[in-house]
Design an enzyme around this catalytic site. Structure first.
Site, mmCIF file in Angstrom:
data_model
loop_
_atom_site.group_PDB
_atom_site.id
_atom_site.type_symbol
_atom_site.label_atom_id
_atom_site.label_comp_id
_atom_site.label_asym_id
_atom_site.label_seq_id
_atom_site.Cartn_x
_atom_site.Cartn_y
_atom_site.Cartn_z
ATOM 1 N N GLY A 1 0.818 -1.218 0.000
ATOM 2 C CA GLY A 1 0.000 0.000 0.000
ATOM 3 C C GLY A 1 0.852 1.268 0.000
ATOM 4 O O GLY A 1 2.088 1.213 -0.040
ATOM 5 N N SER B 1 -5.887 -6.018 -2.247
ATOM 6 C CA SER B 1 -7.265 -5.575 -2.466
ATOM 7 C C SER B 1 -7.311 -4.080 -2.788
ATOM 8 O O SER B 1 -8.253 -3.614 -3.406
ATOM 9 C CB SER B 1 -8.140 -5.884 -1.244
ATOM 10 O OG SER B 1 -7.561 -5.331 -0.086
ATOM 11 N N LEU C 1 -5.503 -11.354 5.867
ATOM 12 C CA LEU C 1 -5.231 -11.534 7.300
ATOM 13 C C LEU C 1 -6.310 -12.351 7.999
ATOM 14 O O LEU C 1 -6.063 -12.972 9.033
ATOM 15 C CB LEU C 1 -5.156 -10.176 8.003
ATOM 16 C CG LEU C 1 -3.912 -9.330 7.796
ATOM 17 C CD1 LEU C 1 -3.988 -8.114 8.681
ATOM 18 C CD2 LEU C 1 -2.662 -10.138 8.110
ATOM 19 N N SER D 1 -5.149 6.493 13.226
ATOM 20 C CA SER D 1 -5.518 7.618 12.372
ATOM 21 C C SER D 1 -5.977 8.804 13.210
ATOM 22 O O SER D 1 -6.649 8.637 14.232
ATOM 23 C CB SER D 1 -6.661 7.169 11.466
ATOM 24 O OG SER D 1 -7.253 8.263 10.822
ATOM 25 N N TYR E 1 -14.943 3.978 9.570
ATOM 26 C CA TYR E 1 -13.490 3.827 9.410
ATOM 27 C C TYR E 1 -12.784 4.275 10.686
ATOM 28 O O TYR E 1 -11.970 3.543 11.274
ATOM 29 C CB TYR E 1 -12.975 4.641 8.207
ATOM 30 C CG TYR E 1 -11.488 4.821 8.240
ATOM 31 C CD1 TYR E 1 -10.641 3.733 8.031
ATOM 32 C CD2 TYR E 1 -10.905 6.054 8.555
ATOM 33 C CE1 TYR E 1 -9.265 3.874 8.118
ATOM 34 C CE2 TYR E 1 -9.544 6.207 8.645
ATOM 35 C CZ TYR E 1 -8.723 5.120 8.420
ATOM 36 O OH TYR E 1 -7.357 5.258 8.521
ATOM 37 N N LYS F 1 -10.684 2.114 13.742
ATOM 38 C CA LYS F 1 -9.317 2.359 14.234
ATOM 39 C C LYS F 1 -9.331 2.579 15.751
ATOM 40 O O LYS F 1 -8.436 2.125 16.469
ATOM 41 C CB LYS F 1 -8.713 3.581 13.522
ATOM 42 C CG LYS F 1 -8.370 3.311 12.063
ATOM 43 C CD LYS F 1 -7.192 2.347 11.962
ATOM 44 C CE LYS F 1 -6.866 1.976 10.532
ATOM 45 N NZ LYS F 1 -5.775 0.995 10.425
ATOM 46 N N PHE G 1 -1.774 11.982 10.772
ATOM 47 C CA PHE G 1 -2.664 13.037 10.292
ATOM 48 C C PHE G 1 -2.856 12.802 8.784
ATOM 49 O O PHE G 1 -3.367 11.749 8.425
ATOM 50 C CB PHE G 1 -2.164 14.408 10.776
ATOM 51 C CG PHE G 1 -2.629 14.582 12.223
ATOM 52 C CD1 PHE G 1 -2.152 13.747 13.236
ATOM 53 C CD2 PHE G 1 -3.626 15.474 12.542
ATOM 54 C CE1 PHE G 1 -2.654 13.809 14.545
ATOM 55 C CE2 PHE G 1 -4.131 15.564 13.848
ATOM 56 C CZ PHE G 1 -3.648 14.731 14.838
ATOM 57 N N ASN H 1 -9.122 11.737 -1.809
ATOM 58 C CA ASN H 1 -8.279 12.627 -1.003
ATOM 59 C C ASN H 1 -7.732 13.763 -1.850
ATOM 60 O O ASN H 1 -7.563 13.643 -3.057
ATOM 61 C CB ASN H 1 -7.133 11.834 -0.352
ATOM 62 C CG ASN H 1 -7.646 10.803 0.624
ATOM 63 O OD1 ASN H 1 -7.439 9.609 0.440
ATOM 64 N ND2 ASN H 1 -8.344 11.247 1.651
ATOM 65 N N ARG I 1 -5.840 21.020 7.439
ATOM 66 C CA ARG I 1 -5.319 19.710 7.814
ATOM 67 C C ARG I 1 -3.815 19.795 8.054
ATOM 68 O O ARG I 1 -3.144 20.692 7.566
ATOM 69 C CB ARG I 1 -5.561 18.680 6.691
ATOM 70 C CG ARG I 1 -7.029 18.402 6.401
ATOM 71 C CD ARG I 1 -7.698 17.641 7.537
ATOM 72 N NE ARG I 1 -9.081 17.315 7.230
ATOM 73 C CZ ARG I 1 -10.112 18.128 7.460
ATOM 74 N NH1 ARG I 1 -9.919 19.319 7.994
ATOM 75 N NH2 ARG I 1 -11.335 17.751 7.168
ATOM 76 N N ARG J 1 -18.335 18.727 2.240
ATOM 77 C CA ARG J 1 -18.468 17.274 2.099
ATOM 78 C C ARG J 1 -19.024 16.730 3.409
ATOM 79 O O ARG J 1 -18.491 17.045 4.478
ATOM 80 C CB ARG J 1 -17.092 16.682 1.799
ATOM 81 C CG ARG J 1 -17.073 15.190 1.571
ATOM 82 C CD ARG J 1 -15.720 14.709 1.072
ATOM 83 N NE ARG J 1 -14.638 14.909 2.043
ATOM 84 C CZ ARG J 1 -13.387 14.513 1.848
ATOM 85 N NH1 ARG J 1 -13.041 13.915 0.722
ATOM 86 N NH2 ARG J 1 -12.470 14.727 2.762
ATOM 87 N N GLY K 1 -19.611 14.970 6.715
ATOM 88 C CA GLY K 1 -18.676 14.275 7.609
ATOM 89 C C GLY K 1 -17.354 14.995 7.788
ATOM 90 O O GLY K 1 -16.551 14.624 8.648
HETATM 91 C C1 WQD Z 1 -8.510 17.047 3.132
HETATM 92 C C2 WQD Z 1 -9.188 18.400 2.988
HETATM 93 C C3 WQD Z 1 -11.502 18.235 2.426
HETATM 94 C C4 WQD Z 1 -10.916 16.464 -1.521
HETATM 95 C C5 WQD Z 1 -8.892 11.367 5.333
HETATM 96 C C6 WQD Z 1 -9.186 10.405 6.432
HETATM 97 C C7 WQD Z 1 -8.074 10.366 7.431
HETATM 98 C C8 WQD Z 1 -6.756 10.180 6.786
HETATM 99 C C9 WQD Z 1 -6.521 10.965 5.562
HETATM 100 C C10 WQD Z 1 -6.582 7.821 6.341
HETATM 101 C C11 WQD Z 1 -10.575 18.448 3.617
HETATM 102 C C12 WQD Z 1 -10.743 18.884 1.311
HETATM 103 C C13 WQD Z 1 -10.737 17.011 -0.272
HETATM 104 C C14 WQD Z 1 -11.407 17.305 -2.572
HETATM 105 C C15 WQD Z 1 -11.460 19.150 -1.028
HETATM 106 N N1 WQD Z 1 -6.175 8.930 6.839
HETATM 107 N N2 WQD Z 1 -10.990 18.318 -0.026
HETATM 108 N N3 WQD Z 1 -11.640 18.620 -2.281
HETATM 109 O O1 WQD Z 1 -10.751 13.842 4.943
HETATM 110 O O2 WQD Z 1 -8.834 15.080 6.072
HETATM 111 O O3 WQD Z 1 -8.742 12.666 5.884
HETATM 112 O O4 WQD Z 1 -7.685 10.975 4.726
HETATM 113 O O5 WQD Z 1 -6.493 6.823 6.107
HETATM 114 O O6 WQD Z 1 -8.323 9.377 8.339
HETATM 115 O O7 WQD Z 1 -10.362 10.825 7.103
HETATM 116 O O8 WQD Z 1 -8.455 13.981 3.832
HETATM 117 O O9 WQD Z 1 -7.595 14.548 1.613
HETATM 118 O O10 WQD Z 1 -9.982 13.759 1.824
HETATM 119 O O11 WQD Z 1 -9.377 16.029 2.664
HETATM 120 O O12 WQD Z 1 -11.698 20.334 -0.820
HETATM 121 O O13 WQD Z 1 -11.598 16.866 -3.714
HETATM 122 O O14 WQD Z 1 -9.381 18.649 1.591
HETATM 123 O O15 WQD Z 1 -12.756 18.838 2.577
HETATM 124 O O16 WQD Z 1 -10.738 19.738 4.144
HETATM 125 P P1 WQD Z 1 -9.316 13.962 5.215
HETATM 126 P P2 WQD Z 1 -8.844 14.516 2.402
#
Ligand code: WQD
Length: 342
Positions: free
Chosen positions: A14, A38, A64, A129, A153, A157, A182, A203, A235, A296, A298
């Protein structure tokens, strides 16, 4: 005579797993990978070999949850420690298929712990996470701030941390470090290893990379009415090379104490979506087209790590900056427009 330490890396093909394999191989560890591909491909491991200049000691394609197959892997090797990445990680998908998330993420972890115990392996670095913090009421977040996971998710965790903590209390021979990452982004500076999300990326960083390459038209910025300086989500983006290094350093500190210890892995720097898009534009040499859309579901306003605990415990901090994260993600995108060859 004992040889170099042997580490089992679950989910080694991964995004974070493959970079961690390189880091461990570069530092003399023997690495054994298990992955069911997967959400990854053997192509990632071919790149690991190319980058590290030597292969993992073994690669086992197993699930696993197949405890017999997992037991056989433990029969074949003598592990000093396990780094456990293998899990499902898409927040949106976890809301659609929560039972699968609990089954694979929690069930995979308990299967692993049970098998470790059966084979006398008690040292684990666990992939947690920042999403366990959920709707944070303040940033930066310390490990003592309450966990309030808001989706399956994140809950999976959090449950894993709880289960591991309980096992550690009852079986004091276990030493476990749970690392709450993060937002890991970026790629190996060689341009050979990076993030290959299936389909349209969820992401923001891989999405930006695909906008920059012309594969996607523009970034949709999910909301500009958050209580943040420019209204867009903030973030703590962290270079995947720092995440990989953090795992290697964690392995060196597993024996500091018995039981479960939890640490944030971040930079402590908050970056808004607009700041990230601007940084990506500088890295790729052209501004990123974007439009502001609705929030978005959540999403939370801001998640930023307080990184002082890990700095105190290990004397370690992430060192790569936002420019490096964007430049390396862009290099990988340019060199691998369709991901890995297989
Ligand atoms: C980041 C920011 C969005 C896409 C998730 C998991 C977390 C972690 C990382 C996992 C947010 C904004 C995003 C887009 C946007 N680890 N955004 N347009 O949601 O912070 O975290 O991934 O395994 O556990 O929750 O990451 O990259 O999706 O979003 O504006 O097309 O970018 O709203 O503010 P997130 P993200």
């Amino acid at each position: 005579m004992s040889g170099p330490p042997t580490v089992l890396v679950t989910g080694g093909a991964g995004f974070i797993g493959s970079h961690t394999c390189v880091e461990l191989l570069d530092h003399g560890y023997e690495v054994v990978v298990v992955d069911d591909y997967s959400n990854s491909s053997p192509g990632a491991l071919e790149r690991v070999v190319k980058v590290a200049g030597r292969p993992p000691a073994a690669v086992h394609e197993i699930d696993l949850l197949d405890r017999r197959a997992l037991g056989e892997v433990f029969e074949q090797h003598s592990f000093d420690a396990v780094v456990h990445f293998a899990a499902k990680k898409a927040v949106g998908e976890s809301v659609e298929i929560p039972a699968e998330y609990y089954d694979i993420n929690v069930g995979g972890t308990t299967a692993l712990l049970r098998t470790m115990r059966e084979h006398g392996v008690h040292r684990l670095v666990f992939s947690s996470s920042c999403s366990v913090y959920g709707n944070a009421t303040k940033v930066p977040l310390t490990e003592h701030d309450p966990a309030r996971p808001t989706n399956p998710y994140a809950t999976s965790k959090w449950l894993c941390e709880r289960v591991i903590g309980d096992i550690c209390r009852r079986l004091p021979e276990f030493s476990v470090l749970a690392l709450r990452y993060f937002n890991p982004v970026g790629a190996h500076p060689s341009g050979l290893l990076g993030e290959v999300p299936p389909g349209v990326p969820n992401n923001v960083m891989p999405y930006l990379a695909q906008v920059a390459s012309g594969r996607l038209v523009k970034l949709r910025v999910f909301g500009d009415d958050y209580p943040t300086p420019d209204g867009t989500g903030v973030r703590d983006y962290l270079h995947v090379m720092d995440v990989a290094e953090g795992h290697r350093v964690a392995l060196e500190h597993l024996d500091d104490e018995r039981g479960l210890r939890v640490f944030n892995l971040g930079t402590g720097q908050g970056t808004s979506v607009l700041e990230l898009a601007a940084a990506f534009g500088r890295a790729c040499g052209a501004p990123i087209p974007y439009e502001i859309t609705g929030r978005r579901p959540g999403d939370v306003a801001a998640l930023v790590a307080d990184t002082s605990a890990v700095a105190r415990a290990w004397g370690w901090t992430a060192t790569r900056d936002l420019a490096a994260m964007c430049e390396d993600a862009w290099r990988f995108q340019e060199l691998n427009p369709s991901g890995y060859p297989n």
